[in-house]
Design a protein around this motif. Structure first.
Motif, PDB file in Angstrom:
ATOM      1  N   PHE A  14       0.832  -1.198   0.000  1.00  0.00           N
ATOM      2  CA  PHE A  14       0.000   0.000   0.000  1.00  0.00           C
ATOM      3  C   PHE A  14       0.871   1.256   0.000  1.00  0.00           C
ATOM      4  N   LEU A  15       1.862   1.281   0.880  1.00  0.00           N
ATOM      5  CA  LEU A  15       2.707   2.472   0.993  1.00  0.00           C
ATOM      6  C   LEU A  15       3.428   2.786  -0.318  1.00  0.00           C
ATOM      7  N   VAL A  16       3.933   1.755  -0.981  1.00  0.00           N
ATOM      8  CA  VAL A  16       4.694   1.958  -2.211  1.00  0.00           C
ATOM      9  C   VAL A  16       3.773   2.223  -3.406  1.00  0.00           C
ATOM     10  N   ASN A  17       2.733   1.417  -3.563  1.00  0.00           N
ATOM     11  CA  ASN A  17       1.920   1.475  -4.780  1.00  0.00           C
ATOM     12  C   ASN A  17       0.721   2.417  -4.708  1.00  0.00           C
ATOM     13  N   THR A  18       0.221   2.684  -3.542  1.00  0.00           N
ATOM     14  CA  THR A  18      -0.937   3.570  -3.425  1.00  0.00           C
ATOM     15  C   THR A  18      -0.538   4.932  -2.873  1.00  0.00           C
ATOM     16  N   ALA A  19       0.286   4.946  -1.845  1.00  0.00           N
ATOM     17  CA  ALA A  19       0.701   6.211  -1.236  1.00  0.00           C
ATOM     18  C   ALA A  19       1.925   6.808  -1.933  1.00  0.00           C
ATOM     19  N   ASP A  20       2.469   6.080  -2.913  1.00  0.00           N
ATOM     20  CA  ASP A  20       3.614   6.555  -3.706  1.00  0.00           C
ATOM     21  C   ASP A  20       4.846   6.902  -2.871  1.00  0.00           C
ATOM     22  N   ILE A  21       5.085   6.098  -1.843  1.00  0.00           N
ATOM     23  CA  ILE A  21       6.288   6.253  -1.031  1.00  0.00           C
ATOM     24  C   ILE A  21       7.371   5.377  -1.681  1.00  0.00           C
ATOM     25  N   PRO A  22       8.512   5.948  -2.057  1.00  0.00           N
ATOM     26  CA  PRO A  22       9.568   5.114  -2.629  1.00  0.00           C
ATOM     27  C   PRO A  22      10.014   4.043  -1.627  1.00  0.00           C
ATOM     28  N   SER A  23      10.210   2.843  -2.100  1.00  0.00           N
ATOM     29  CA  SER A  23      10.622   1.754  -1.202  1.00  0.00           C
ATOM     30  C   SER A  23      11.931   2.083  -0.497  1.00  0.00           C
ATOM     31  N   SER A  24      12.754   2.906  -1.116  1.00  0.00           N
ATOM     32  CA  SER A  24      14.010   3.294  -0.473  1.00  0.00           C
ATOM     33  C   SER A  24      13.781   4.170   0.764  1.00  0.00           C
ATOM     34  N   ASP A  25      12.594   4.772   0.871  1.00  0.00           N
ATOM     35  CA  ASP A  25      12.257   5.584   2.042  1.00  0.00           C
ATOM     36  C   ASP A  25      11.749   4.730   3.202  1.00  0.00           C
ATOM     37  N   ILE A  26      11.599   3.430   2.954  1.00  0.00           N
ATOM     38  CA  ILE A  26      11.104   2.503   3.979  1.00  0.00           C
ATOM     39  C   ILE A  26      12.181   1.442   4.195  1.00  0.00           C
ATOM     40  N   PRO A  27      13.270   1.802   4.864  1.00  0.00           N
ATOM     41  CA  PRO A  27      14.402   0.877   4.990  1.00  0.00           C
ATOM     42  C   PRO A  27      14.100  -0.346   5.843  1.00  0.00           C
TER      43      PRO A  27
END
Length: 97
Positions: A14-27
């Protein structure tokens, strides 16, 4: 039984694909939702997706607290393993502090 990895994967997706948070921002799962700069409506949308997927109810103000991804995952898994459809969030928040 739902695994911790399955719940975490749903949240990360959800965070990556819906909220558009780059996966690199979620270490890792230790990151707090507040540090991701997601607006509250998007977080409530995420709760709705989780609730729909697992048939549980999470208080909306739960996500507005200063909780980590891993903290939310643990809370959801605890609800599911206890067979509860609605949970209390105060005990989880205490363990996050």
């Amino acid at each position: 039984m739902v695994s911790t990895n399955e719940v975490k994967a749903l949240i990360l997706d959800f965070l990556v694909n819906t909220a558009d948070i780059p996966s690199s921002d979620i270490p890792n799962g230790d990151i707090k939702f507040a540090s991701l700069n997601i607006d509250s409506l998007t977080l409530i949308e995420m709760l709705g997706e989780i609730e729909g997927e697992y048939g549980i109810q999470i208080p909306q103000n739960f996500i507005l607290k200063d909780i980590t991804i891993d903290g939310m995952v643990a809370y959801i898994v605890e609800l599911l393993s206890a067979g509860k459809s609605e949970g209390r969030y105060d005990t989880m928040l205490e363990s996050e502090q």
